[in-house]
Motif scaffolding. Sequence first.
Motif, mmCIF file in Angstrom:
data_model
loop_
_atom_site.group_PDB
_atom_site.id
_atom_site.type_symbol
_atom_site.label_atom_id
_atom_site.label_comp_id
_atom_site.label_asym_id
_atom_site.label_seq_id
_atom_site.Cartn_x
_atom_site.Cartn_y
_atom_site.Cartn_z
ATOM 1 N N MET A 62 0.857 -1.191 0.000
ATOM 2 C CA MET A 62 0.000 0.000 0.000
ATOM 3 C C MET A 62 0.897 1.248 0.000
ATOM 4 N N PRO A 63 0.611 2.225 -0.843
ATOM 5 C CA PRO A 63 1.477 3.412 -0.858
ATOM 6 C C PRO A 63 1.200 4.349 0.321
ATOM 7 N N ALA A 64 2.204 5.123 0.708
ATOM 8 C CA ALA A 64 2.017 6.141 1.757
ATOM 9 C C ALA A 64 1.576 7.434 1.083
ATOM 10 N N PRO A 65 0.509 8.067 1.564
ATOM 11 C CA PRO A 65 0.023 9.286 0.911
ATOM 12 C C PRO A 65 0.907 10.507 1.143
ATOM 13 N N LEU A 66 1.647 10.535 2.237
ATOM 14 C CA LEU A 66 2.515 11.682 2.556
ATOM 15 C C LEU A 66 3.864 11.165 3.038
ATOM 16 N N SER A 67 4.867 12.039 2.983
ATOM 17 C CA SER A 67 6.171 11.665 3.548
ATOM 18 C C SER A 67 6.062 11.685 5.081
ATOM 19 N N ASP A 68 7.045 11.087 5.730
ATOM 20 C CA ASP A 68 7.049 11.086 7.208
ATOM 21 C C ASP A 68 7.062 12.504 7.763
ATOM 22 N N GLN A 69 7.850 13.361 7.089
ATOM 23 C CA GLN A 69 7.943 14.744 7.572
ATOM 24 C C GLN A 69 6.573 15.428 7.472
#
Length: 287
Positions: A62-69
Amino acid sequence: MSRTVYVNGEFVAEEQAKISIFDRGFLFADGVYEVTSVLNGKLIDNDAHLVRLHRSLDELDMPAPLSDQEITQVQQKLLELNQIDEGMVYLQITRGAADRDFGFPENPQPSLVLFTQKKTLRESPKAETGLKVILTPDLRWARRDIKTVGLLAPCMAKSQAVRQGADDAWFVEDGYITEGSSNNAFIVKKEGDETVIVTRQLGCEILHGITRRSVMGFAKSAGFKVEERPFSAEEAKQADEAFLTSATTFVLPVVQIDDTPVGDGKPGPVARQLREFYIKEAMALTG
Ligand code: PMP
Protein backbone atom coordinates in the motif's frame (compact mmCIF):
# COMPACT_ATOMS: atom_id res chain seq x y z
CA MET A 1 -16.30 21.57 21.57
CA SER A 2 -15.85 19.83 18.27
CA ARG A 3 -12.39 18.59 17.33
CA THR A 4 -10.53 19.54 14.22
CA VAL A 5 -9.57 16.39 12.34
CA TYR A 6 -7.52 15.78 9.20
CA VAL A 7 -9.00 14.05 6.16
CA ASN A 8 -7.15 13.71 2.87
CA GLY A 9 -5.36 17.04 2.85
CA GLU A 10 -7.87 19.11 4.82
CA PHE A 11 -8.25 20.18 8.42
CA VAL A 12 -11.99 20.18 9.14
CA ALA A 13 -14.43 20.06 12.06
CA GLU A 14 -15.15 16.43 12.92
CA GLU A 15 -18.82 16.82 11.88
CA GLN A 16 -17.71 17.88 8.40
CA ALA A 17 -15.23 15.05 7.82
CA LYS A 18 -16.20 12.74 4.96
CA ILE A 19 -14.93 9.44 3.59
CA SER A 20 -16.44 7.54 0.65
CA ILE A 21 -18.67 4.56 1.37
CA PHE A 22 -16.50 2.80 -1.24
CA ASP A 23 -13.38 3.33 0.84
CA ARG A 24 -11.69 -0.06 1.15
CA GLY A 25 -11.04 0.61 4.82
CA PHE A 26 -14.81 0.64 5.33
CA LEU A 27 -15.57 -2.29 2.99
CA PHE A 28 -12.63 -4.64 3.63
CA ALA A 29 -10.69 -3.27 6.66
CA ASP A 30 -8.04 -2.66 3.98
CA GLY A 31 -6.10 -0.16 6.04
CA VAL A 32 -3.47 0.30 8.70
CA TYR A 33 -3.14 2.63 11.67
CA GLU A 34 -0.84 3.97 14.36
CA VAL A 35 -1.48 5.59 17.72
CA THR A 36 1.13 7.90 19.20
CA SER A 37 0.84 9.17 22.75
CA VAL A 38 1.32 12.84 23.62
CA LEU A 39 2.88 14.20 26.81
CA ASN A 40 3.53 17.90 27.40
CA GLY A 41 2.18 18.53 23.91
CA LYS A 42 4.96 16.37 22.38
CA LEU A 43 4.74 13.13 20.39
CA ILE A 44 6.29 10.16 22.20
CA ASP A 45 8.35 7.62 20.21
CA ASN A 46 6.78 8.88 16.99
CA ASP A 47 9.74 7.90 14.79
CA ALA A 48 9.34 4.27 15.85
CA HIS A 49 5.60 4.44 15.13
CA LEU A 50 6.33 5.77 11.64
CA VAL A 51 8.85 2.99 11.00
CA ARG A 52 6.19 0.42 11.97
CA LEU A 53 3.63 2.25 9.80
CA HIS A 54 5.89 1.79 6.78
CA ARG A 55 6.39 -1.86 7.60
CA SER A 56 2.59 -2.37 7.74
CA LEU A 57 2.15 -0.47 4.44
CA ASP A 58 4.94 -2.43 2.73
CA GLU A 59 3.56 -5.79 3.86
CA LEU A 60 0.23 -4.86 2.27
CA ASP A 61 1.76 -3.25 -0.82
CA MET A 62 0.00 0.00 0.00
CA PRO A 63 1.48 3.41 -0.86
CA ALA A 64 2.02 6.14 1.76
CA PRO A 65 0.02 9.29 0.91
CA LEU A 66 2.52 11.68 2.56
CA SER A 67 6.17 11.67 3.55
CA ASP A 68 7.05 11.09 7.21
CA GLN A 69 7.94 14.74 7.57
CA GLU A 70 4.55 15.79 6.19
CA ILE A 71 2.74 13.30 8.44
CA THR A 72 4.56 14.67 11.48
CA GLN A 73 3.61 18.22 10.48
CA VAL A 74 -0.06 17.18 10.31
CA GLN A 75 0.20 15.45 13.69
CA GLN A 76 1.75 18.55 15.26
CA LYS A 77 -0.76 20.92 13.70
CA LEU A 78 -3.62 18.79 15.05
CA LEU A 79 -2.09 18.88 18.53
CA GLU A 80 -1.95 22.67 18.31
CA LEU A 81 -5.43 23.15 16.84
CA ASN A 82 -7.00 20.88 19.46
CA GLN A 83 -4.75 22.06 22.31
CA ILE A 84 -3.66 18.58 23.24
CA ASP A 85 -1.22 18.58 26.12
CA GLU A 86 -1.75 14.95 27.10
CA GLY A 87 -3.49 12.27 25.07
CA MET A 88 -3.00 10.65 21.72
CA VAL A 89 -3.02 11.19 18.00
CA TYR A 90 -4.53 8.50 15.81
CA LEU A 91 -3.49 8.00 12.17
CA GLN A 92 -5.14 5.73 9.63
CA ILE A 93 -4.24 4.99 6.03
CA THR A 94 -6.52 2.93 3.81
CA ARG A 95 -6.15 1.85 0.21
CA GLY A 96 -8.83 4.39 -0.63
CA ALA A 97 -12.04 4.23 -2.64
CA ALA A 98 -12.50 1.87 -5.59
CA ASP A 99 -15.26 -0.26 -7.10
CA ARG A 100 -15.88 -3.13 -4.72
CA ASP A 101 -13.62 -5.97 -5.80
CA PHE A 102 -11.49 -8.26 -3.65
CA GLY A 103 -8.44 -7.66 -5.84
CA PHE A 104 -6.38 -4.61 -4.98
CA PRO A 105 -7.10 -1.68 -7.35
CA GLU A 106 -4.26 -0.77 -9.72
CA ASN A 107 -3.51 2.83 -8.89
CA PRO A 108 -5.00 3.34 -5.47
CA GLN A 109 -5.42 6.82 -4.04
CA PRO A 110 -4.87 6.10 -0.35
CA SER A 111 -7.01 7.83 2.26
CA LEU A 112 -5.35 9.44 5.24
CA VAL A 113 -7.25 10.35 8.38
CA LEU A 114 -5.87 11.68 11.64
CA PHE A 115 -7.59 12.76 14.83
CA THR A 116 -6.61 13.56 18.39
CA GLN A 117 -8.02 12.44 21.70
CA LYS A 118 -7.45 14.08 25.07
CA LYS A 119 -6.65 11.50 27.72
CA THR A 120 -4.94 11.49 31.08
CA LEU A 121 -2.01 9.14 30.65
CA ARG A 122 0.44 9.70 33.47
CA GLU A 123 -2.13 9.51 36.25
CA SER A 124 -4.05 6.27 35.98
CA PRO A 125 -6.22 4.75 38.72
CA LYS A 126 -5.45 1.35 37.18
CA ALA A 127 -1.76 1.86 37.88
CA GLU A 128 -2.73 1.81 41.57
CA THR A 129 -5.32 -0.97 41.56
CA GLY A 130 -4.02 -3.14 38.73
CA LEU A 131 -6.05 -4.80 35.99
CA LYS A 132 -8.03 -8.01 35.84
CA VAL A 133 -7.69 -9.88 32.56
CA ILE A 134 -9.57 -12.87 31.21
CA LEU A 135 -8.02 -15.44 28.92
CA THR A 136 -9.76 -16.04 25.64
CA PRO A 137 -8.90 -17.97 22.45
CA ASP A 138 -6.93 -15.94 19.91
CA LEU A 139 -9.40 -15.70 17.03
CA ARG A 140 -7.35 -13.18 15.04
CA TRP A 141 -5.78 -13.71 11.62
CA ALA A 142 -2.25 -15.00 11.09
CA ARG A 143 -0.53 -11.61 10.41
CA ARG A 144 -0.91 -9.83 13.72
CA ASP A 145 2.44 -8.14 13.11
CA ILE A 146 0.67 -5.90 10.58
CA LYS A 147 -1.21 -3.15 12.38
CA THR A 148 -4.44 -3.31 10.37
CA VAL A 149 -7.80 -1.81 11.20
CA GLY A 150 -9.33 -5.31 11.09
CA LEU A 151 -9.91 -5.31 14.85
CA LEU A 152 -13.16 -7.21 15.32
CA ALA A 153 -11.64 -10.12 17.27
CA PRO A 154 -9.96 -7.77 19.81
CA CYS A 155 -13.24 -5.82 20.11
CA MET A 156 -15.10 -9.08 20.85
CA ALA A 157 -12.46 -10.11 23.39
CA LYS A 158 -12.46 -6.76 25.19
CA SER A 159 -16.27 -6.68 25.29
CA GLN A 160 -16.34 -10.21 26.69
CA ALA A 161 -13.87 -9.12 29.39
CA VAL A 162 -15.98 -6.12 30.35
CA ARG A 163 -19.17 -8.24 30.42
CA GLN A 164 -17.39 -10.55 32.86
CA GLY A 165 -16.37 -7.67 35.12
CA ALA A 166 -12.72 -7.69 33.99
CA ASP A 167 -10.66 -4.92 32.39
CA ASP A 168 -9.18 -6.64 29.38
CA ALA A 169 -8.52 -9.93 27.64
CA TRP A 170 -5.28 -11.76 26.91
CA PHE A 171 -5.29 -14.09 23.94
CA VAL A 172 -4.32 -17.76 24.19
CA GLU A 173 -3.20 -19.89 21.27
CA ASP A 174 -2.12 -23.53 21.64
CA GLY A 175 -1.99 -23.03 25.41
CA TYR A 176 0.35 -20.02 25.18
CA ILE A 177 -0.47 -16.37 25.73
CA THR A 178 0.22 -14.32 22.62
CA GLU A 179 -0.68 -10.77 23.75
CA GLY A 180 -3.54 -8.61 24.99
CA SER A 181 -6.47 -7.25 22.98
CA SER A 182 -4.50 -4.02 22.46
CA ASN A 183 -1.29 -4.50 24.42
CA ASN A 184 1.73 -6.74 24.86
CA ALA A 185 1.73 -9.19 27.76
CA PHE A 186 4.55 -9.75 30.27
CA ILE A 187 5.12 -11.90 33.33
CA VAL A 188 7.74 -11.51 36.05
CA LYS A 189 9.40 -14.42 37.86
CA LYS A 190 11.82 -14.37 40.75
CA GLU A 191 14.49 -17.00 40.13
CA GLY A 192 16.99 -17.01 43.00
CA ASP A 193 18.53 -13.55 43.04
CA GLU A 194 17.39 -12.88 39.55
CA THR A 195 14.25 -11.09 38.35
CA VAL A 196 13.21 -12.54 35.01
CA ILE A 197 10.78 -10.77 32.71
CA VAL A 198 9.15 -12.96 30.08
CA THR A 199 7.31 -11.79 26.99
CA ARG A 200 6.37 -13.50 23.75
CA GLN A 201 9.07 -13.38 21.07
CA LEU A 202 8.49 -11.29 17.92
CA GLY A 203 6.88 -13.03 14.98
CA CYS A 204 3.64 -12.95 13.00
CA GLU A 205 1.68 -13.95 16.13
CA ILE A 206 1.93 -10.57 17.87
CA LEU A 207 2.13 -6.87 17.14
CA HIS A 208 5.67 -5.61 17.56
CA GLY A 209 4.83 -3.09 20.27
CA ILE A 210 6.79 0.13 20.38
CA THR A 211 6.27 0.37 24.15
CA ARG A 212 7.25 -3.29 24.52
CA ARG A 213 10.64 -2.54 22.98
CA SER A 214 11.29 0.56 25.12
CA VAL A 215 10.22 -1.20 28.30
CA MET A 216 12.43 -4.22 27.55
CA GLY A 217 15.36 -1.81 27.18
CA PHE A 218 14.57 -0.18 30.54
CA ALA A 219 14.20 -3.61 32.16
CA LYS A 220 17.65 -4.65 30.96
CA SER A 221 19.23 -1.41 32.12
CA ALA A 222 17.60 -1.91 35.55
CA GLY A 223 19.39 -5.27 35.78
CA PHE A 224 16.45 -7.55 35.06
CA LYS A 225 16.84 -10.53 32.79
CA VAL A 226 14.53 -10.40 29.77
CA GLU A 227 13.43 -13.62 28.07
CA GLU A 228 11.55 -13.50 24.78
CA ARG A 229 9.73 -16.82 24.51
CA PRO A 230 6.23 -18.31 24.62
CA PHE A 231 4.72 -18.59 28.11
CA SER A 232 1.67 -20.65 28.96
CA ALA A 233 -1.51 -19.53 30.67
CA GLU A 234 -0.48 -21.74 33.63
CA GLU A 235 2.96 -20.14 33.89
CA ALA A 236 1.33 -16.69 33.85
CA LYS A 237 -1.06 -17.58 36.66
CA GLN A 238 1.84 -18.78 38.78
CA ALA A 239 4.07 -15.78 38.05
CA ASP A 240 5.11 -13.31 40.74
CA GLU A 241 3.83 -10.39 38.71
CA ALA A 242 2.25 -9.63 35.37
CA PHE A 243 1.88 -6.43 33.39
CA LEU A 244 1.00 -5.10 29.97
CA THR A 245 2.37 -2.34 27.74
CA SER A 246 0.96 -0.09 25.04
CA ALA A 247 1.50 3.44 23.74
CA THR A 248 -1.49 4.86 25.60
CA THR A 249 -1.28 2.86 28.85
CA PHE A 250 2.55 2.74 29.12
CA VAL A 251 2.97 -0.03 31.72
CA LEU A 252 0.00 -1.28 33.76
CA PRO A 253 0.08 -4.05 36.35
CA VAL A 254 -2.14 -7.12 35.90
CA VAL A 255 -3.26 -8.47 39.27
CA GLN A 256 -5.69 -11.19 38.27
CA ILE A 257 -5.84 -13.66 35.37
CA ASP A 258 -9.28 -15.29 35.08
CA ASP A 259 -10.04 -16.16 38.72
CA THR A 260 -6.43 -16.45 39.84
CA PRO A 261 -4.69 -13.58 41.65
CA VAL A 262 -1.18 -12.98 40.31
CA GLY A 263 1.39 -13.05 43.14
CA ASP A 264 -0.25 -11.40 46.16
CA GLY A 265 -2.99 -9.93 43.96
CA LYS A 266 -1.58 -6.39 44.21
CA PRO A 267 0.43 -4.34 41.71
CA GLY A 268 4.02 -5.49 41.96
CA PRO A 269 7.28 -3.53 42.34
CA VAL A 270 8.69 -4.43 38.92
CA ALA A 271 5.67 -3.11 37.01
CA ARG A 272 5.69 0.01 39.18
CA GLN A 273 9.39 0.62 38.58
CA LEU A 274 9.08 0.12 34.82
CA ARG A 275 6.06 2.44 34.63
CA GLU A 276 7.92 5.16 36.53
CA PHE A 277 11.00 4.67 34.37
CA TYR A 278 8.99 4.85 31.16
CA ILE A 279 7.18 8.05 32.17
CA LYS A 280 10.41 9.67 33.38
CA GLU A 281 12.20 8.90 30.11
CA ALA A 282 9.22 9.97 27.99
CA MET A 283 8.92 13.26 29.91
CA ALA A 284 12.66 13.87 29.50
CA LEU A 285 12.24 13.57 25.74
CA THR A 286 9.57 16.26 25.78
CA GLY A 287 12.26 18.65 27.07
N1 PMP B 1 -0.56 -5.55 20.68
C1 PMP B 1 -1.70 -5.17 20.09
C2 PMP B 1 -2.60 -6.21 19.52
C3 PMP B 1 -2.05 -3.80 20.04
O1 PMP B 1 -3.20 -3.42 19.43
C4 PMP B 1 -1.19 -2.85 20.63
C5 PMP B 1 -1.53 -1.40 20.64
N2 PMP B 1 -1.87 -0.89 19.42
C6 PMP B 1 -0.01 -3.30 21.24
C7 PMP B 1 0.28 -4.66 21.23
C8 PMP B 1 0.97 -2.34 21.85
O2 PMP B 1 1.71 -1.67 20.87
P1 PMP B 1 2.31 -0.22 21.14
O3 PMP B 1 3.18 -0.35 22.35
O4 PMP B 1 3.08 0.08 19.93
O5 PMP B 1 1.15 0.68 21.37
